[in-house]
Design a protein around this motif. Structure first.
Motif, PDB file in Angstrom:
ATOM      1  N   GLU A  18     -10.338-100.693 -22.556  1.00  0.00           N
ATOM      2  CA  GLU A  18     -11.106-100.996 -21.261  1.00  0.00           C
ATOM      3  C   GLU A  18     -10.786 -99.938 -20.313  1.00  0.00           C
ATOM      4  OE1 GLU A  18      -6.966-102.808 -21.353  1.00  0.00           O
ATOM      5  OE2 GLU A  18      -8.582-102.477 -22.546  1.00  0.00           O
ATOM      6  N   LYS A  19      -9.746 -99.215 -20.421  1.00  0.00           N
ATOM      7  CA  LYS A  19      -9.419 -98.185 -19.509  1.00  0.00           C
ATOM      8  C   LYS A  19     -10.174 -96.689 -19.944  1.00  0.00           C
ATOM      9  CE  LYS A  19      -4.710 -99.919 -18.626  1.00  0.00           C
ATOM     10  NZ  LYS A  19      -3.415-100.019 -18.736  1.00  0.00           N
ATOM     11  N   ARG A  20     -11.232 -96.741 -20.389  1.00  0.00           N
ATOM     12  CA  ARG A  20     -12.036 -95.696 -20.576  1.00  0.00           C
ATOM     13  C   ARG A  20     -12.842 -95.127 -19.394  1.00  0.00           C
ATOM     14  NH1 ARG A  20     -16.817 -97.301 -24.211  1.00  0.00           N
ATOM     15  NH2 ARG A  20     -16.514 -99.115 -22.563  1.00  0.00           N
TER      16      ARG A  20
ATOM     17  N   ARG B 203     -13.357 -95.175 -13.795  1.00  0.00           N
ATOM     18  CA  ARG B 203     -13.382 -96.206 -14.831  1.00  0.00           C
ATOM     19  C   ARG B 203     -14.601 -96.633 -14.967  1.00  0.00           C
ATOM     20  NH1 ARG B 203      -8.815 -99.159 -15.841  1.00  0.00           N
ATOM     21  NH2 ARG B 203      -7.604 -97.573 -14.859  1.00  0.00           N
ATOM     22  N   ILE B 204     -14.964 -96.881 -16.621  1.00  0.00           N
ATOM     23  CA  ILE B 204     -16.278 -97.485 -17.034  1.00  0.00           C
ATOM     24  C   ILE B 204     -16.253 -99.111 -16.803  1.00  0.00           C
ATOM     25  CG2 ILE B 204     -17.798 -98.041 -18.932  1.00  0.00           C
ATOM     26  CD1 ILE B 204     -16.831 -95.403 -20.082  1.00  0.00           C
ATOM     27  N   ASP B 205     -16.977 -99.349 -16.113  1.00  0.00           N
ATOM     28  CA  ASP B 205     -17.212-100.916 -15.671  1.00  0.00           C
ATOM     29  C   ASP B 205     -17.938-101.885 -16.678  1.00  0.00           C
ATOM     30  OD1 ASP B 205     -15.611-100.665 -13.229  1.00  0.00           O
ATOM     31  OD2 ASP B 205     -17.413-100.733 -11.990  1.00  0.00           O
TER      32      ASP B 205
ATOM     33  N   GLY C 148      -3.114 -90.590 -22.205  1.00  0.00           N
ATOM     34  CA  GLY C 148      -3.987 -90.571 -23.233  1.00  0.00           C
ATOM     35  C   GLY C 148      -5.116 -91.430 -23.325  1.00  0.00           C
ATOM     36  N   TYR C 149      -5.491 -91.986 -22.135  1.00  0.00           N
ATOM     37  CA  TYR C 149      -6.938 -92.775 -21.816  1.00  0.00           C
ATOM     38  C   TYR C 149      -7.937 -91.915 -22.087  1.00  0.00           C
ATOM     39  CZ  TYR C 149      -3.751 -96.221 -19.307  1.00  0.00           C
ATOM     40  OH  TYR C 149      -2.893 -97.188 -19.175  1.00  0.00           O
ATOM     41  N   PRO C 150      -8.844 -92.452 -22.800  1.00  0.00           N
ATOM     42  CA  PRO C 150     -10.178 -91.546 -23.059  1.00  0.00           C
ATOM     43  C   PRO C 150     -11.101 -91.431 -21.902  1.00  0.00           C
ATOM     44  CG  PRO C 150     -10.687 -93.934 -24.007  1.00  0.00           C
ATOM     45  CD  PRO C 150      -9.251 -93.979 -23.231  1.00  0.00           C
ATOM     46  N   VAL C 151     -11.578 -90.202 -21.603  1.00  0.00           N
ATOM     47  CA  VAL C 151     -12.546 -89.824 -20.838  1.00  0.00           C
ATOM     48  C   VAL C 151     -13.769 -89.114 -21.304  1.00  0.00           C
ATOM     49  CG1 VAL C 151     -13.247 -88.681 -18.560  1.00  0.00           C
ATOM     50  CG2 VAL C 151     -10.667 -89.452 -18.992  1.00  0.00           C
ATOM     51  N   TYR C 152     -15.089 -89.718 -20.962  1.00  0.00           N
ATOM     52  CA  TYR C 152     -16.259 -89.216 -21.668  1.00  0.00           C
ATOM     53  C   TYR C 152     -16.823 -88.106 -20.490  1.00  0.00           C
ATOM     54  CZ  TYR C 152     -15.435 -92.946 -24.661  1.00  0.00           C
ATOM     55  OH  TYR C 152     -14.833 -93.734 -25.473  1.00  0.00           O
ATOM     56  N   PRO C 153     -16.717 -86.916 -20.517  1.00  0.00           N
ATOM     57  CA  PRO C 153     -17.445 -85.882 -19.822  1.00  0.00           C
ATOM     58  C   PRO C 153     -19.083 -85.928 -20.014  1.00  0.00           C
ATOM     59  CG  PRO C 153     -15.582 -84.814 -20.836  1.00  0.00           C
ATOM     60  CD  PRO C 153     -15.962 -86.181 -21.757  1.00  0.00           C
ATOM     61  N   ILE C 154     -19.668 -86.032 -18.843  1.00  0.00           N
ATOM     62  CA  ILE C 154     -21.041 -85.782 -18.898  1.00  0.00           C
ATOM     63  C   ILE C 154     -21.587 -84.786 -18.063  1.00  0.00           C
ATOM     64  CG2 ILE C 154     -23.340 -87.070 -18.252  1.00  0.00           C
ATOM     65  CD1 ILE C 154     -21.671 -88.968 -20.234  1.00  0.00           C
ATOM     66  N   LEU C 155     -22.300 -83.808 -18.872  1.00  0.00           N
ATOM     67  CA  LEU C 155     -22.900 -82.497 -18.351  1.00  0.00           C
ATOM     68  C   LEU C 155     -24.130 -82.737 -17.985  1.00  0.00           C
ATOM     69  CD1 LEU C 155     -22.568 -79.390 -18.126  1.00  0.00           C
ATOM     70  CD2 LEU C 155     -23.652 -79.275 -20.362  1.00  0.00           C
ATOM     71  N   GLY C 156     -24.316 -82.398 -16.744  1.00  0.00           N
ATOM     72  CA  GLY C 156     -25.802 -82.443 -16.148  1.00  0.00           C
ATOM     73  C   GLY C 156     -26.131 -81.096 -15.252  1.00  0.00           C
ATOM     74  N   HIS C 157     -27.547 -81.245 -14.882  1.00  0.00           N
ATOM     75  CA  HIS C 157     -28.109 -80.065 -13.969  1.00  0.00           C
ATOM     76  C   HIS C 157     -28.518 -80.862 -13.015  1.00  0.00           C
ATOM     77  CE1 HIS C 157     -31.404 -77.229 -13.207  1.00  0.00           C
ATOM     78  NE2 HIS C 157     -30.382 -76.650 -12.806  1.00  0.00           N
TER      79      HIS C 157
END
Length: 247
Positions: A55-57, A101-103, A143-152
């Motif tokens: 939940e800490k993503r 944080r992802i809600d 160590g919490y996961p992070v999702y990088p989003i690449l955008g233009h």
């Protein structure tokens, strides 16, 4: 909470599907390498956290702007960055990509990245195209996961500090300034060392510095710079505008 009524409302759940085919030509090599698994490892040696703490993503938005007609890295290429308020409880004073944080209400990581960018900078998500989602990376301290989003950022919209308790400056960092060898350095603290950047008298280091360095290397935009000399992180930050305390 959003503090500036002049900014448009966000549009939760909209513009959340990746569209790599809409990337400008100068970003094609980067997209292809991400899709083929050739992305440079941004944070070598960082271990994943406890799977029970999913939940800490979190997600961050790496939003690049620049001319769509250029085949090579355009002169106006830039990336959106924020300076985290020195009063924050975590990562205070650091330069960061918009994110958080992802809600439970977020449809996916893209939705989260755009929502957080809107909350922090007032970004209109309709002005940007999500191109790719990188493999999850992990915050070194937790160590919490992070999702990088690449955008233009195909149609740059007005941005500013929209949440003063989180950020106190929002700015576009010119990519050509970031890749200038004069603005690149290695910093170290205790047993750790990693890539960093100098921009607007700030120091970009840690998670953001590692991720940004990996993007520039993967895209083929980086130029040679001195990676052998390691500067003391604490004294380097003391000379910067970060207002950041490692202790």
């Amino acid at each position: 909470m959003h503090n500036f009524p002049d900014f448009p409302h966000d549009f939760p759940g909209e513009n959340i599907e990746l569209a790599p085919d809409k990337a400008p030509v100068w970003m094609h090599r980067l997209i292809e390498r991400i899709q083929s698994g050739k992305m440079r490892d941004p944070l070598t040696g960082v271990k994943a956290g406890d799977p029970s703490e999913a939940e800490k993503r979190a997600a961050v938005l790496m939003l690049f702007a620049g001319s769509e007609t250029s085949f090579d890295l355009p002169n106006d290429a830039s990336v959106l960055l924020t300076h985290r308020s020195p009063t924050m409880r975590s990562h205070a004073g650091q330069i960061a990509f918009p994110g958080g944080r992802i809600d439970p209400t977020d449809v996916n990581a893209v939705d989260c990245a755009f929502r957080e960018a809107w909350e922090e900078t007032g970004l209109d998500r309709r002005s940007a195209t999500p191109l790719a989602q990188l493999k999850e990376v992990h915050i070194r301290a937790t160590g919490y996961p992070v999702y990088p989003i690449l955008g233009h950022w195909h149609s740059p919209s007005p941005v500013a500090v929209a949440s003063p308790h989180e950020t106190d400056e929002v700015f576009d960092a010119p990519v050509y300034e970031l890749i200038d060898p004069a603005n690149r350095l290695m910093v170290g603290w205790n047993q750790w060392h990693g890539p960093a950047f100098k921009i607007n008298d700030y120091i970009i280091w840690g998670f953001t510095g590692g991720l940004l360095s990996a993007i520039l290397e993967t895209a083929g935009w980086a130029t040679e710079w001195d990676q052998k000399r390691i500067f003391d992180l604490e004294s380097t930050l003391a000379k910067s505008r970060n207002n950041e305390n490692l202790r």
